[in-house]
Enzyme design. Structure first.
Site, PDB file in Angstrom:
ATOM      1  N   TRP A   1      60.648  96.008  52.836  1.00 47.40           N
ATOM      2  CA  TRP A   1      60.327  96.242  53.767  1.00 47.40           C
ATOM      3  C   TRP A   1      60.426  95.370  54.735  1.00 47.40           C
ATOM      4  O   TRP A   1      61.004  95.686  55.664  1.00 47.40           O
ATOM      5  CB  TRP A   1      58.948  97.346  54.162  1.00 47.40           C
ATOM      6  CG  TRP A   1      58.591  97.900  55.035  1.00 47.40           C
ATOM      7  CD1 TRP A   1      58.555  98.508  55.694  1.00 47.40           C
ATOM      8  CD2 TRP A   1      57.590  97.150  55.963  1.00 47.40           C
ATOM      9  NE1 TRP A   1      58.014  99.095  57.086  1.00 47.40           N
ATOM     10  CE2 TRP A   1      57.851  97.905  57.098  1.00 47.40           C
ATOM     11  CE3 TRP A   1      57.279  95.451  56.104  1.00 47.40           C
ATOM     12  CZ2 TRP A   1      56.446  97.970  58.421  1.00 47.40           C
ATOM     13  CZ3 TRP A   1      56.499  95.701  56.847  1.00 47.40           C
ATOM     14  CH2 TRP A   1      55.941  96.601  57.844  1.00 47.40           C
ATOM     15  N   HIS A   2      59.521  94.042  54.818  1.00 44.30           N
ATOM     16  CA  HIS A   2      59.246  93.205  55.593  1.00 44.30           C
ATOM     17  C   HIS A   2      60.807  92.646  56.209  1.00 44.30           C
ATOM     18  O   HIS A   2      60.487  91.990  56.906  1.00 44.30           O
ATOM     19  CB  HIS A   2      58.664  92.371  54.999  1.00 44.30           C
ATOM     20  CG  HIS A   2      57.389  92.350  54.734  1.00 44.30           C
ATOM     21  ND1 HIS A   2      56.373  93.327  53.885  1.00 44.30           N
ATOM     22  CD2 HIS A   2      56.226  91.906  55.436  1.00 44.30           C
ATOM     23  CE1 HIS A   2      55.562  93.840  53.802  1.00 44.30           C
ATOM     24  NE2 HIS A   2      54.644  93.586  54.667  1.00 44.30           N
ATOM     25  N   GLY A   3      61.889  92.490  55.177  1.00 37.94           N
ATOM     26  CA  GLY A   3      62.991  92.309  55.584  1.00 37.94           C
ATOM     27  C   GLY A   3      64.106  91.996  55.082  1.00 37.94           C
ATOM     28  O   GLY A   3      63.872  92.519  53.581  1.00 37.94           O
TER      29      GLY A   3
END
Lengths: 367, 474
Positions: free
Chosen positions: B324-326
């Site tokens: 989700w973060h990257g």
């Protein structure tokens, strides 16, 4: 993550508590104390350090000036180069002499070739491009100090554009509101930090050198001339940079890189000419240690002459004209503010003559 | 529009004035909605269309789900919401990542394939508002919430500018009821909100950007291996930077909302004082960790299906949380490490949870320091631009791979990182079981005023760089 096994309940509205203080009294005290602190900080920079309010030479300011090329001034005269072109050209005198208010896009500590490519690819530009050459900067591995400004120009958000406009009144009001006087920049520069063994040379940040106007007319700051201590700091910075230049690449690599550079220059100049524009090159003056090092590592016949030759353009080198070389460069690299008008006037005359002799007729300079 | 920009100051002053003007509540909400669109458009106007798509889709879907009794239909509608929202997220955020990995897979089996150029700009904050709007459809599907009565209220829930681009990710039941009746901040709420905004901007401008970012950038951007000291200090600097940057954003968001009379939940609770990783995730990015718990971990079975399945569920949740973060495998490894730590912690809790030593102060301090040490190892993968850098840094931090290292940090940067890191740890340790509001309430008024003034002064003289918040890229 929280390891609850169940979350069948919905998350309720949370009412944030407010600490039970007399907040108006707290807020007034905070504002007053902050105002007193800021006033003292401003006074320190104005009184003890002789700073005065000036435009910050931000990426947003550059982008604003750059947009003039796109908009109503397709036939403008545009200056690109490094800090010498930025500080040495007097836009007011240029206008007096040519009738054209030049667009100043030179960037301190930066290689002008990426900007040359950008202008060459700008279909709107059909005017005169004046490229200032500081020979060692042509060989920077990247663009240099202002790397990212072209990207900023193309990616600038509406919010950033508005912030630049809102920043101007602050820049021209507060002396402390300056890139050079940011808290952590000031802290890092204090002399009390011991040097660390084995730490490779780290290029020092250049101190405030100029007083800038909104159109990016930049004059060498008079304190560089009048304050021996500050003068010593500036020249000491140049000395440190010049003594720690990276070694040149192997001969074969350097030759190939330089040929690529010449091809890039020739290609970009051809693009501009194909649209009806023109390009001229200037080499502003340097002196003392700067000039010695430049002569040694980028001799005129091996850099300046081939670049101008590849472009097939008019080139004006200060060494060829007494009117361009007989100026004061207090810190070896930039013309004193009092001399720049005379220098610019002389440059316009020399350019007009050189262009006329080459059969280059441009309304921008009356050749 | 960045909170740390002059544009925001003017924007917020206008919004605040309109919100306190004698206007009908519906007009005020409309003002807030238009202001929120303007806030988002200030980055890239066309991307407002994405907000409209999410808004209209989930508005319609939730109505249909609520009206539908047949389970298969309800499932189909919620699947539509999830597919479209994750589809938009996938297209903009993971498209290039998927193509690159597909190319690698093809080349591994001997198929030469060149992906098309993928020159897509990532819409700022898309991961945040996608999760927020999905939570609405999911909550209605799970019968935790009713659909909003008014499209205006729902659109404002999706778009509410204080938390639109970097959270806290709020649930419909936390925010939509607040839009249903007129609210206006009291004088105390307004001033406390301004105080929170100052605190958040201090964390961002002074601590994250001014004090710590230069050291983290120097170490993680170094061309050559760095020594043990530099590797650790660069990582500690990043640990402090990302906390101050992200918690700073959340604090400003909470403050802005409070100035308008709305309450947003906490997103951080002094995470570097966490004792263990379950505790860490109750303190770090709380709104995301609870979202993952409620909409991923528990639907997967949570800890209700036995020991081994719990471990798998934890790991899947943390791997996806990392992604989700990257769109990079380094983020997946970061999530995987956290999943591994959580699993190991559960193992030890099961084996030794009742031991007497576990309740002693000294052992708790040891566990807190161990947690901080391990969290820092995960930050290496979060911050490093690629795996070679991450492996090199990790090896160096664990005491090997030091050959040919070249220092990059000056004594100035070393001093700043050490001082700020110690300061952060002391503050987190002191605040571990306290609430900020309680500590402020118990302090004398002149001390609170002085601290507020000091933060304001330091913000003004640090001047800021106008750098975006790190979490915008997620």
């Amino acid at each position: 993550m929280p390891s609850s096994t169940s979350s069948s309940e919905s998350e309720p509205v949370i009412l944030r508590p407010v600490p039970g203080l007399r907040w108006p009294r707290v807020a007034v005290a905070a504002l007053l104390l902050a105002a007193v602190g800021l006033g003292a900080w401003e006074a320190y920079w104005r009184v003890a350090q002789h700073y005065e309010a000036s435009y910050r030479n931000s990426d947003g300011q550059w982008a604003q000036v750059r947009r003039r090329v796109d908009a109503r001034e397709a036939n403008a005269t545009v200056f690109i180069g490094s800090s010498r072109t930025l500080f040495d050209i007097d836009l007011d005198v240029w206008k007096e002499e040519t009738g054209v208010h030049g667009i100043q896009l030179a960037l301190e500590g930066s290689n002008p070739l990426p900007v040359l490519s950008d202008i060459a690819n700008d279909e709107d530009f059909r005017g005169l491009l004046v490229v200032g050459i500081t020979p060692p900067l042509l060989f920077l591995p990247g663009m240099g100090v202002r790397a990212g400004v072209i990207e900023y120009y193309y990616d600038e958000t509406p919010s950033q554009r508005i912030s630049t406009q809102l920043s101007y009144p602050l820049e021209t009001t507060f002396a402390y509101y300056n890139i050079d006087t940011k808290l952590f920049t000031v802290l890092a520069r204090q002399p009390w930090w011991p040097s660390r063994p084995n730490l490779p040379f780290q290029q020092p940040e250049v101190r405030k050198l100029e007083h800038m106007r909104r159109d990016r007319q930049a004059d060498l700051w008079e304190r560089v001339e009048t304050d021996p201590e500050f003068h010593a700091i500036v020249t000491g910075t140049w000395q440190a940079i010049l003594e720690n230049l990276p070694p040149p690449p192997p001969e074969e690599v350097a030759r190939a890189q330089f040929q690529a550079l010449l091809d890039q220059v020739a290609g970009n100049v051809a693009k501009i000419r194909a649209r009806g524009g023109e390009v001229v090159f200037i080499r502003p003056p340097s002196s003392d240690v700067f000039r010695e090092v430049e002569r040694k590592i980028t001799p005129r016949e091996r850099v300046w002459e081939p670049v101008v030759g590849a472009a097939g353009a008019v080139g004006v080198h200060f060494e060829d004209y007494p009117a361009l070389s007989e100026v004061r460069t207090p810190e070896w690299s930039h013309i004193a503010a009092a001399d720049k008008a005379r220098w610019t006037r002389a440059l316009v005359g020399i350019l007009q003559k050189a262009m006329t002799e080459r059969g280059v007729h441009r309304p921008e300079v009356g050749s | 529009m960045l909170f740390n920009s002059l544009t925001f100051i003017v924007f917020f002053a206008v919004v605040l004035a309109l919100h306190n003007a004698p206007l009908p509540w519906k007009v005020k909400k409309t003002n807030l909605l238009l202001a929120s669109y303007l806030f988002y458009a200030a980055w890239n106007p066309p991307f407002v269309i994405l907000l409209w798509i999410s808004t209209l889709l989930d508005w319609r879907v939730a109505k249909r789900i609520y009206a539908e009794e047949r389970l298969s239909r309800r499932r189909a509608w919620v699947a539509l919401s999830v597919l479209v929202n994750l589809g938009l997220l996938g297209y903009f955020k993971y498209g290039e990542f998927l193509l690159e990995n597909w190319q690698l897979l093809m080349s591994a089996i001997g198929v030469a394939w060149t992906p098309p150029d993928w020159d897509i700009v990532l819409p700022v904050g898309i991961s945040f508002y996608t999760f927020q709007t999905m939570a609405y459809s999911l909550d209605v599907y799970l019968r935790r919430a009713k659909p909003a009565d008014s499209l205006l209220d729902f659109a404002l829930f999706v778009t509410f500018f204080p938390q639109l681009v970097a959270g806290p990710i709020v649930r419909p039941t936390q925010l939509i009821p607040q839009f249903q009746k007129p609210v206006r901040a009291s004088a105390n709420q307004l001033l406390w909100g301004l105080g929170l905004m100052t605190l958040g901007l201090f964390e961002k401008i002074v601590i994250a950007d001014g004090a710590l970012a230069p050291a983290a950038d120097a170490v993680f951007g170094a061309a050559k291996p760095v020594p043990f000291l530099d590797a650790w200090l660069g990582t500690l600097a990043f640990a402090g930077q990302i906390f101050s940057d992200f918690a700073g954003y959340s604090t400003v968001a909470i403050g802005v909302a409070l100035c308008l009379g709305f309450s947003l939940p906490d997103n951080f609770r002094f995470p570097y004082a966490a004792i263990g990783f379950s505790d860490f995730w109750r303190r770090w990015h709380i709104s995301l960790s609870t979202w993952l718990r409620d909409y991923l971990y528990i639907p997967l079975g949570g800890n209700r299906k036995g020991w081994h399945r719990t471990q798998v569920n934890l790991m899947v949740t943390m791997l996806l949380g990392g992604l989700w973060h990257g769109a990079a495998w380094t983020f997946v490894v970061w999530g995987g490490l956290h999943g591994f730590y959580l699993g190991v912690e559960r193992f030890f809790q099961r084996q030794f949870g009742g031991a007497k030593i576990a309740t002693t102060f000294g052992f708790k301090v040891f566990l807190a320091l161990l947690t901080y040490f391990l969290v820092n190892l995960t930050w290496v993968f979060f911050r490093a631009p690629d795996f070679p850098t991450a492996w090199r840094m990790t090896r160096t931090m664990l005491g090997s791979g030091l050959d040919g290292s070249v220092p990059v940090l000056s004594t100035y940067l070393i001093t700043v990182v050490v001082a700020v890191t110690v300061g952060i740890l002391l503050v987190h340790g002191f605040m571990r079981n306290r609430r900020l509001e309680d500590v402020v309430a118990s302090a004398p008024w002149w001390l609170v005023g002085s601290v507020w003034a000091a933060m304001l002064f330091l913000i003004l003289i640090a001047q800021g760089s106008g750098d975006a918040f790190i979490y915008f890229q997620f």
